[in-house]
Design a protein around this motif. Structure first.
Motif, mmCIF file in Angstrom:
data_model
loop_
_atom_site.group_PDB
_atom_site.id
_atom_site.type_symbol
_atom_site.label_atom_id
_atom_site.label_comp_id
_atom_site.label_asym_id
_atom_site.label_seq_id
_atom_site.Cartn_x
_atom_site.Cartn_y
_atom_site.Cartn_z
ATOM 1 N N PHE A 4 -11.304 5.426 -4.584
ATOM 2 C CA PHE A 4 -11.455 4.768 -3.284
ATOM 3 C C PHE A 4 -11.354 3.250 -3.369
ATOM 4 N N ASN A 46 -8.462 -6.822 0.117
ATOM 5 C CA ASN A 46 -7.565 -6.544 1.249
ATOM 6 C C ASN A 46 -8.246 -5.919 2.460
ATOM 7 N N TYR A 86 4.322 5.265 8.434
ATOM 8 C CA TYR A 86 3.291 5.646 7.459
ATOM 9 C C TYR A 86 2.396 6.734 8.072
ATOM 10 N N ALA A 137 -8.341 12.213 -2.223
ATOM 11 C CA ALA A 137 -7.097 11.732 -1.594
ATOM 12 C C ALA A 137 -7.065 12.124 -0.127
ATOM 13 N N GLY A 184 1.420 11.122 -10.250
ATOM 14 C CA GLY A 184 0.444 12.218 -10.169
ATOM 15 C C GLY A 184 1.010 13.572 -10.545
ATOM 16 N N LYS A 190 -6.194 0.198 7.561
ATOM 17 C CA LYS A 190 -7.316 1.024 7.119
ATOM 18 C C LYS A 190 -8.267 1.168 8.296
ATOM 19 N N PRO A 237 -12.343 -0.721 -5.224
ATOM 20 C CA PRO A 237 -13.580 -1.454 -5.537
ATOM 21 C C PRO A 237 -14.567 -1.408 -4.372
ATOM 22 N N SER A 239 -5.445 4.636 -10.165
ATOM 23 C CA SER A 239 -6.106 4.653 -11.473
ATOM 24 C C SER A 239 -6.301 6.075 -12.010
ATOM 25 N N VAL A 242 -6.965 -0.130 -14.208
ATOM 26 C CA VAL A 242 -6.015 -0.739 -13.249
ATOM 27 C C VAL A 242 -5.120 -1.757 -13.973
ATOM 28 N N SER A 273 -13.494 -5.922 -2.425
ATOM 29 C CA SER A 273 -12.180 -5.487 -1.936
ATOM 30 C C SER A 273 -11.475 -6.649 -1.239
ATOM 31 N N GLU A 284 1.847 9.417 -5.977
ATOM 32 C CA GLU A 284 2.273 10.811 -5.832
ATOM 33 C C GLU A 284 3.217 11.191 -6.979
ATOM 34 N N PHE A 340 -13.009 0.846 -14.460
ATOM 35 C CA PHE A 340 -12.016 0.887 -13.381
ATOM 36 C C PHE A 340 -10.987 -0.237 -13.552
ATOM 37 N N TRP A 341 -11.453 -1.480 -13.722
ATOM 38 C CA TRP A 341 -10.513 -2.611 -13.806
ATOM 39 C C TRP A 341 -9.680 -2.541 -15.066
ATOM 40 N N LEU A 394 -5.593 7.774 7.210
ATOM 41 C CA LEU A 394 -4.286 7.107 7.293
ATOM 42 C C LEU A 394 -3.331 7.769 8.304
ATOM 43 N N GLN A 440 0.822 -1.214 0.000
ATOM 44 C CA GLN A 440 0.000 0.000 0.000
ATOM 45 C C GLN A 440 0.859 1.268 0.000
HETATM 46 N N1 BYC Z 1 -6.187 2.473 -8.490
HETATM 47 O O1 BYC Z 1 -8.548 -4.671 -1.744
HETATM 48 P P1 BYC Z 1 -8.574 -3.276 -2.256
HETATM 49 C C1 BYC Z 1 -2.590 11.988 -4.452
HETATM 50 C C2 BYC Z 1 -6.320 -2.153 -6.290
HETATM 51 S S1 BYC Z 1 -2.244 10.360 -4.761
HETATM 52 C C3 BYC Z 1 -5.428 1.393 -8.751
HETATM 53 O O2 BYC Z 1 -9.712 -2.427 -1.828
HETATM 54 P P2 BYC Z 1 -6.712 -1.732 -0.667
HETATM 55 C C4 BYC Z 1 -2.298 13.000 -5.456
HETATM 56 C C5 BYC Z 1 -5.631 -2.492 -4.979
HETATM 57 O O3 BYC Z 1 -4.286 -2.049 -4.990
HETATM 58 C C6 BYC Z 1 -3.140 9.485 -3.517
HETATM 59 N N2 BYC Z 1 -5.552 0.220 -8.067
HETATM 60 O O4 BYC Z 1 -7.167 -2.562 -1.929
HETATM 61 C C7 BYC Z 1 -1.073 13.003 -6.106
HETATM 62 C C8 BYC Z 1 -5.784 -3.990 -4.949
HETATM 63 O O5 BYC Z 1 -4.822 -4.604 -5.798
HETATM 64 P P3 BYC Z 1 -3.498 -5.371 -5.194
HETATM 65 C C9 BYC Z 1 -3.163 8.031 -3.714
HETATM 66 C C10 BYC Z 1 -6.472 0.174 -7.081
HETATM 67 O O6 BYC Z 1 -5.249 -1.489 -0.801
HETATM 68 C C11 BYC Z 1 -0.837 13.916 -7.130
HETATM 69 C C12 BYC Z 1 -7.126 -4.227 -5.626
HETATM 70 O O7 BYC Z 1 -7.399 -3.053 -6.381
HETATM 71 N N3 BYC Z 1 -3.690 7.508 -2.459
HETATM 72 O O8 BYC Z 1 -3.044 12.282 -3.404
HETATM 73 O O9 BYC Z 1 -7.185 -2.370 0.608
HETATM 74 C C13 BYC Z 1 -1.803 14.865 -7.476
HETATM 75 C C14 BYC Z 1 -8.235 -4.478 -4.640
HETATM 76 O O10 BYC Z 1 -8.540 -3.308 -3.859
HETATM 77 C C15 BYC Z 1 -7.278 1.275 -6.755
HETATM 78 C C16 BYC Z 1 -3.370 6.309 -1.997
HETATM 79 O O11 BYC Z 1 -2.648 5.561 -2.578
HETATM 80 C C17 BYC Z 1 -7.110 2.469 -7.509
HETATM 81 N N4 BYC Z 1 -7.856 3.561 -7.290
HETATM 82 O O12 BYC Z 1 -7.518 -0.359 -0.811
HETATM 83 C C18 BYC Z 1 -3.023 14.858 -6.794
HETATM 84 C C19 BYC Z 1 -3.950 5.978 -0.636
HETATM 85 N N5 BYC Z 1 -8.090 0.936 -5.749
HETATM 86 O O13 BYC Z 1 -2.605 -4.315 -4.635
HETATM 87 C C20 BYC Z 1 -3.262 13.951 -5.777
HETATM 88 C C21 BYC Z 1 -3.373 4.748 -0.010
HETATM 89 C C22 BYC Z 1 -7.809 -0.340 -5.445
HETATM 90 O O14 BYC Z 1 -3.996 -6.302 -4.118
HETATM 91 N N6 BYC Z 1 -4.037 3.540 -0.453
HETATM 92 N N7 BYC Z 1 -6.852 -0.801 -6.264
HETATM 93 O O15 BYC Z 1 -2.910 -6.048 -6.389
HETATM 94 C C23 BYC Z 1 -5.180 3.090 0.083
HETATM 95 O O16 BYC Z 1 -5.773 3.680 0.966
HETATM 96 C C24 BYC Z 1 -5.701 1.771 -0.430
HETATM 97 O O17 BYC Z 1 -4.629 1.101 -1.067
HETATM 98 C C25 BYC Z 1 -6.898 1.918 -1.403
HETATM 99 C C26 BYC Z 1 -7.284 0.508 -1.898
HETATM 100 C C27 BYC Z 1 -8.103 2.478 -0.648
HETATM 101 C C28 BYC Z 1 -6.565 2.780 -2.588
#
Ligand code: BYC
Length: 315
Positions: A198, A207, A147, A132, A48, A217, A200, A109, A271, A205, A45, A267-268, A139, A37
Motif C-alpha cells: 500500500f 504523492n 485508467y 491489490a 508479477g 487516489k 509508505p 515491491s 524499492v 507519502s 502486472e 520496504f525502502w 481506482l 502511476q
Molecule cells: N512498491 O507517494 P507514494 C497485481 C513508491 S499488481 C514500490 O505513496 P503513490 C498483481 C511510489 O511509487 C498491483 N514502490 O506513491 C499482479 C513513490 O515513488 P515515486 C500493483 C512503491 O503513487 C500479479 C514513493 O514510493 N498495484 O495486482 O501516491 C500477480 C512514495 O509513495 C510502493 C498498483 O500498482 C510499492 N509497494 O502511492 C498478483 C496500484 N509504494 O514514483 C497481483 C496502483 C509506494 O514518486 N498504484 N512506492 O518515485 C497505486 O495505487 C499507488 O501508486 C501506490 C503508491 C498506492 C502503490
C-alpha cells in the motif's frame, strides 16, 4: 482563456466527478502523475507474472495447473490494458518497457520476494491479490477515464484471483501436518510484504496529498492498509491459521485492528533495488524481451504487408 482559467475549469470537472479524457486540457503534473502511476502499475502486472510462473510446471494437479496458467495470463492482459491507458498520456510503450528493463521504472515491491513453496501460490492469491484489489476497487473511480475503465475489467478478474487463492489455502489448511505447516509458513512470509504494497505511511507519502485533490487516489495508503488488515484478520480465522504479528488486536474504540510496526527499512531497501529477487526479475524481463524480438519483427512485417495489400485494393 488564461492558464488560471484552464486550471479552474479542470479542477471543477474533477470536483463534479467528470472524467478527464486524453484530449482534455490537463496540468502537466496531472499527466505526469498518472503516467508514473499507471506505468508502474502495468510493470507490476508484468513482473508479477514471474513469481507465479515459477510454479506452473510444478502445480500439484491438472486442475491447479490450469487455474494458475489462466491467472498468469490474466496478469499479462492487465498489463496490456494498463500500458494502453498509459500510452494515451503521451509515452510510447517501447519507452515504458525500456524504462522497466533498464531498472529506471518502479514496480510493486511485492514481486521482489521469492515463491518458495506451492502454498505461496495460495498466499499470493489471497494476500497479494487481496491487497491489490482493495487498491484497485478504489481506482475504478479514479479521475482519469482510460485508467478507471481499465480498472473495471481488471477488478472482475482480480476478485476471482483472490478467491481461488483463499480456496487453495483452505484445502491445505485441512490437509496433513506438512500441508498445514507449509500454509502457515507461506502466510508468515507474505504477510508483512503484503502490507508494504500500500506504500509508505501517509506522513511519508510524497504523492498522496496532490493525488487525493485530483481524485487519482480516493483513499490514502494508511486507510487502504487498515481496511486490508481488518478484512484479513477476520478471514484467517476460517483457515485456522495465524498472522505473524503479536500486536494484532481488535480495538473496540477505533473499530479497527491495531497492528505492529512495519519494517520500513526493508520496504525502502526493496524499492531501491536491493530486495531478494530484484536482480533476478530484471534479468528475466530482459531475457524475455530479447528472445521476443523476432515476434515483434514478424508482427511489424505482417502489419506492413496488410497495409500494402489494403492500399493496392483501394487503388
Ligand atoms: N512498491 O507517494 P507514494 C497485481 C513508491 S499488481 C514500490 O505513496 P503513490 C498483481 C511510489 O511509487 C498491483 N514502490 O506513491 C499482479 C513513490 O515513488 P515515486 C500493483 C512503491 O503513487 C500479479 C514513493 O514510493 N498495484 O495486482 O501516491 C500477480 C512514495 O509513495 C510502493 C498498483 O500498482 C510499492 N509497494 O502511492 C498478483 C496500484 N509504494 O514514483 C497481483 C496502483 C509506494 O514518486 N498504484 N512506492 O518515485 C497505486 O495505487 C499507488 O501508486 C501506490 C503508491 C498506492 C502503490
Amino acid at each position: 482563456m488564461s492558464l488560471h482559467d484552464f486550471e479552474k475549469s479542470f479542477q471543477n470537472k474533477i470536483d463534479n466527478e467528470i472524467k478527464i479524457e486524453p484530449k482534455d486540457w490537463m496540468p502537466e503534473a496531472y499527466r505526469k502523475t498518472n503516467l508514473r502511476q499507471i506505468s508502474q502499475h502495468a510493470h507490476s502486472e508484468i513482473v508479477g507474472m514471474l513469481p507465479e510462473g515459477n510454479w506452473i510446471s510444478r502445480a500439484p494437479s491438472l486442475k491447479r495447473k490450469v487455474i494458475l496458467i489462466a491467472k498468469v495470463q490474466d496478469e499479462a492482459g492487465h498489463g496490456l490494458y494498463l500500458y494502453a491507458a498509459a500510452e494515451t498520456l503521451g509515452m510510447s510503450r517501447e519507452q515504458m518497457i525500456d524504462d522497466l528493463n533498464s531498472g529506471k521504472a518502479k514496480y510493486s515491491s511485492i514481486f521482489n520476494y521469492p515463491t518458495l513453496s506451492w502454498a505461496d501460490m495460495g498466499a499470493v492469491g489471497w494476500l497479494v491479490d487481496g491487497a491489490a484489489i482493495l487498491n484497485q476497487v478504489m481506482l475504478c473511480r479514479t479521475s482519469y477515464g482510460p485508467y478507471a475503465r481499465a480498472m473495471v475489467r481488471i477488478c472482475k478478474e482480480e476478485s476471482f484471483h483472490q478467491r481461488q487463492g483463499f480456496e487453495s489455502l483452505l484445502v491445505l489448511s485441512k490437509g496433513t501436518k506438512e500441508q498445514r505447516d507449509m500454509c502457515q509458513d507461506a502466510i508468515n512470509r507474505w504477510w508483512w510484504p503484503s502490507l508494504m504494497m500500500f506504500g509508505p505511511k501517509d506522513s511519508e507519502s510524497t504523492n498522496s496529498d496532490q493525488s487525493m485533490k485530483w481524485k487519482i487516489k480516493r483513499k490514502t495508503n494508511d486507510e487502504l492498509r487498515q481496511s486490508f488488515i481488518d478484512m484479513i484478520a477476520e478471514q484467517i480465522k476460517l483457515l485456522g491459521m495465524t498472522l505473524p504479528d503479536p500486536n494484532l488486536k481488535w480495538n473496540e474504540n477505533r473499530k479497527h485492528y491495531d497492528f505492529g510496526e512495519i519494517n520500513w527499512e526493508e520496504f525502502w531497501s526493496v524499492v531501491k533495488g536491493n530486495g531478494p529477487c530484484n536482480k533476478q526479475r530484471l534479468v528475466a524481463r530482459n531475457k524475455a524481451h530479447d528472445e521476443g524480438a523476432w515476434v515483434r519483427a514478424a508482427a511489424i512485417a505482417y502489419a506492413e504487408k496488410r497495409k500494402n495489400k489494403l492500399k493496392i485494393k483501394a487503388a
